[in-house]
Enzyme design. Structure first.
Site: not given
Ligand code: NAD
Length: 490
Positions: A182, A258, A292, A394
């Site tokens: 997804k 992650e 991230c 963040e």
């Molecule tokens: P997000 O948490 O809003 O969304 C991530 C994914 O989860 C998306 O595909 C979203 O549609 C899905 N999602 C949202 N709610 C959900 C639910 N209730 N159930 C299942 N899936 C759900 O994050 P974002 O805004 O897309 O990305 C930015 C974040 O990702 C930042 O916090 C960043 O630090 C983090 N990130 C971490 C790493 C790492 O390796 N640690 C790498 C990249 C990004």
């Protein structure tokens, strides 16, 4: 798929699914705010079909195929991405607004590397075995057979869409799992393009499925709540990670998270200023701060503070914001207007908190075509206390706050004073101090005199709010397999 008003479709059981125009959302270009195409949203029924297709692929024998066959598939997928390199570059840049220069050198290049690296890692993997002395003087042979986890739900964010997706899909497939992915609703294109490549590389139907949609009440929730999935690998924000964990908890499935970061750089006064500022600037501004691992807190030893602050501000002013398709562009927009609103909220908080603005702090004007985009100025502050929200939460933008320190102990304490624990970078010319301080950081990855240099065989993940578990190298093999210990009396 990526141009005009074409559809971005779901991919289930080896086929693209005809879109339902009543169940769809817009794909927006973050650089201009224009609609690029429509995306077909997967409903509960389609997510069910995808999970069942993945189960069926397992039942048809995918986990039992020889390792060589699976690793060769990975190599064909890598070749397939390479053959369509520019299609991936333009799809990823259109979705994210990131400059094509970065998409070429980072996102698509790493996607290829992910498939090749995990082909090598899985091909070379051994297994644990022990000769055990038993109380009666005889011996037993213990060994562990690693079997695929099963159907793995893969949920990824928008900031490095293809890089992060392939980082999970490659080891999962190589270990004999089937995946339902997804992608983020903001960046659906490259996961879909990858479906074509994986299909054409000869992956059995149902081993790779893509469902599009949002989180709650949409594909993300339907997938993670599904009773027939065997594990979830998730990259995204810490708050969403916590929600996903709660969804998965009743069925006690393994999870790999992650999550977010609030990463520190610690800069000692023995550094070469120019070289360090260049490295620091990369760690703050890469991908418009939307990695991230990006640095948002910079602790600088007092003697070097003014020179580092001035150098960084100068670097920020030299960044070239503009049309992501132009080769001279270094910095794209944020992913969306709503994300920009969030970042601007932190600009206000910093101002209210008495921060001194070194540079930025507003919205740039880049000309008519880009005025509808989610642009923001690279921004640096000084004068904030470590307890301020800007120092603790963040932000995920091209921003950082600089704070002076006097002693090594103080720097370590400041850097570790966070609920997150993803990455840190130590900048020093003192080799012993570099090792010492890097090891004291409470993070998953600690760099010395570099940033974002990645070794795909190393464990990757975070402490605290930054995640659970590690992926990469053997750690990925551990997550994507379930061991059975066999004990044989000799
Ligand atoms: P997000 O948490 O809003 O969304 C991530 C994914 O989860 C998306 O595909 C979203 O549609 C899905 N999602 C949202 N709610 C959900 C639910 N209730 N159930 C299942 N899936 C759900 O994050 P974002 O805004 O897309 O990305 C930015 C974040 O990702 C930042 O916090 C960043 O630090 C983090 N990130 C971490 C790493 C790492 O390796 N640690 C790498 C990249 C990004």
């Amino acid at each position: 798929m990526t141009a005009g008003t074409d559809w971005v479709r779901n991919f289930v059981d080896g086929r693209f699914v005809d879109p339902n125009p009543d169940k769809a959302f817009d794909r927006i270009d973050p650089a201009t705010g224009q609609v690029l195409s429509r995306v077909a949203e997967a409903d509960q029924e389609l997510v069910d079909c995808a999970v069942v297709a993945a189960r069926t692929a397992l039942a048809r024998g995918w986990p039992d195929t020889p390792v060589r066959q699976r690793t060769e598939l990975l190599r064909r997928i890598a070749d397939g991405i390479e053959a369509r390199f520019e299609d991936f570059v333009s799809a990823e840049s259109a979705d994210t607004g990131k400059p094509v220069v970065s998409t070429r050198t980072l996102d698509v290049a790493r996607a290829i590397a992910n498939f090749r690296a995990f082909a090598d890692i899985v091909a070379a993997a051994g297994q644990e075995s022990f000769l055990t002395d038993l109380p009666d003087g005889t011996r037993a042979l213990n060994y562990a057979v690693r079997k695929p986890l099963g159907v793995v739900a893969v949920i990824v964010p928008w900031n490095l869409p293809l890089l992060l997706l392939t980082w999970k899909v490659a080891p999962a497939l190589a270990c004999g799992n089937a995946v339902v992915v997804k992608p983020s609703e903001e960046t659906p294109a490259t996961a879909t393009l990858l479906a074509e490549v994986i299909r054409d590389a000869g992956a059995p139907n149902g081993t790779y499925n893509v469902v599009h949609g949002f989180g709650s009440d949409s594909a993300g929730h339907f997938l993670t709540a599904h009773p027939l999935i065997d594990g979830v690998t998730f990259t995204g924000s810490s708050s969403t990670g916590a929600r996903v964990m709660a969804t998965v908890a009743p069925r006690v499935r393994p999870v790999s998270f992650e999550l977010g970061g609030k990463n520190a750089a610690v800069v000692f006064d023995d550094i070469d200023v120019e070289e360090t500022v260049a490295g620091l600037a990369r760690s703050v501004f890469t991908n418009t701060g939307q990695v991230c691992l990006c640095t948002e807190r910079i602790y600088v030893q007092r003697n070097a503070f003014d020179a580092v602050a001035a150098g960084l501000a100068e670097h920020a002013a030299s960044l070239r914001l503009g049309d992501p398709r132009r080769p001279e562009t270094t910095t794209g927009p944020l992913i969306s207007q709503s994300h920009r609103d969030k970042v601007l909220g932190y600009f206000r908080l910093a101002e209210e908190g008495g921060a001194k603005l070194l540079t930025g702090g507003g919205i740039p004007r880049l000309g008519e075509e880009l005025d509808g985009g989610a642009w923001i100025e690279p921004t640096l502050w000084t004068g904030l206390a470590n307890t301020h929200r800007v120092m603790r939460e963040e932000i995920f933008g091209p921003v950082a706050a600089l704070v002076p320190f006097d002693t090594e102990d103080e720097a370590v304490e400041l850097a570790n004073d966070t609920d997150y624990g993803l990455a840190a970078a130590v900048w020093t010319n003192d080799l012993r101090r570099g090792h010492r301080v890097a090891q004291k950081m409470r993070v998953g990855i600690s760099w010395v005199n570099t940033w974002f240099a990645r070794e795909l065989r190393s464990p990757f993940g975070g402490a605290g709010l930054s995640g659970i578990g590690r992926e990469g190298g053997e750690s990925s093999l551990h997550f994507y397999t379930e061991p059975t210990n066999v004990c044989v009396q000799l």
